[in-house]
Scaffold this active site. Structure first.
Site: not given
Ligand code: IMP
Ligand code: MG
Length: 182
Positions: A44, A101-102, A105, A109-110, A133, A155, A162, A168
């Site tokens: 991403g 990072e893109d 959420d 992940t981070l 977010k 979303f 993606d 993308r």
């Molecule tokens: P987290 O672990 O919930 O913070 O999610 C992070 C990852 O989920 C990001 O790096 C994205 O790859 C994916 N993601 C979260 N929200 C979105 C969205 O709105 N669109 C697309 N990918 C998302």
């Molecule tokens: Mg990502």
């Protein structure tokens, strides 16, 4: 399913590029005299890394690193589990690392990526995220130093992001219809 042409746009190309330029200037100031190790979280963040790096001041030394992890399957809800699809190629010990990072959420992940990178014992470790977010955050101890845009709980796709590997390449951030997701 509506195509990209009539998709609702949250951030257009010009707004994106302008904000990324501001971020690049700020980062350039903060890392002056140092080598910044940009750690791109694939897939991403690839497009963001490219634009961000090109907009940084020429006198800032950079090195690129790539790591592919995922915590999303074919749905739009985070599983909270991280899968490593690649490992770091070069050590980050004593380096000034900036995670690129893109979107943040839930933060799962981070938080897992941070745990992994901290084991490398970098000299410094910061995060730049294009999108945030905040309303969806579950892991609260993540503080990105640089945030492009705070966005509502929608979303989004495009500019690296993606839905099932699609969209993308779009140069803007669009909102995917809830109907298209379910
Ligand atoms: P987290 O672990 O919930 O913070 O999610 C992070 C990852 O989920 C990001 O790096 C994205 O790859 C994916 N993601 C979260 N929200 C979105 C969205 O709105 N669109 C697309 N990918 C998302
Ligand atoms: Mg990502």
């Amino acid at each position: 399913m509506g195509g990209p042409i009539d998709m609702e746009r949250l951030i257009d190309e010009q707004q994106l590029q302008q904000r990324i330029e501001e971020l690049a200037k700020e980062i350039s100031q903060d890392y002056r005299g140092k080598t910044v190790h940009l750690l791109c979280l694939l897939k991403g963040s690839a497009i963001f890394l490219a634009d961000l790096a090109k907009k940084m001041d020429f006198d800032i030394e950079t090195e690129f690193h790539f790591l592919e992890v995922s915590s999303y399957g074919a749905t739009t809800k985070s599983s909270g589990k991280l899968t490593f699809h690649s490992r770091l190629r070069d050590p980050l010990t004593d380096k000034d690392v900036l995670i690129v990072e893109d979107i943040i959420d839930t933060g799962h992940t981070l938080s897992l990526v941070l745990e992994y990178i901290k084991k490398e014992k970098p000299r410094s470790l910061e995060i730049v995220t294009l999108l945030d977010k905040p309303s969806r955050r579950v892991v609260h101890d993540i503080q990105p130093k640089y945030i492009g845009f705070s966005i509502p709980d929608k979303f989004v796709i495009g500019y690296g992001l993606d839905f099932n590997q699609r969209y993308r390449n779009l140069p803007f951030i669009g909102i995917l219809d809830a109907d298209d997701i379910s």
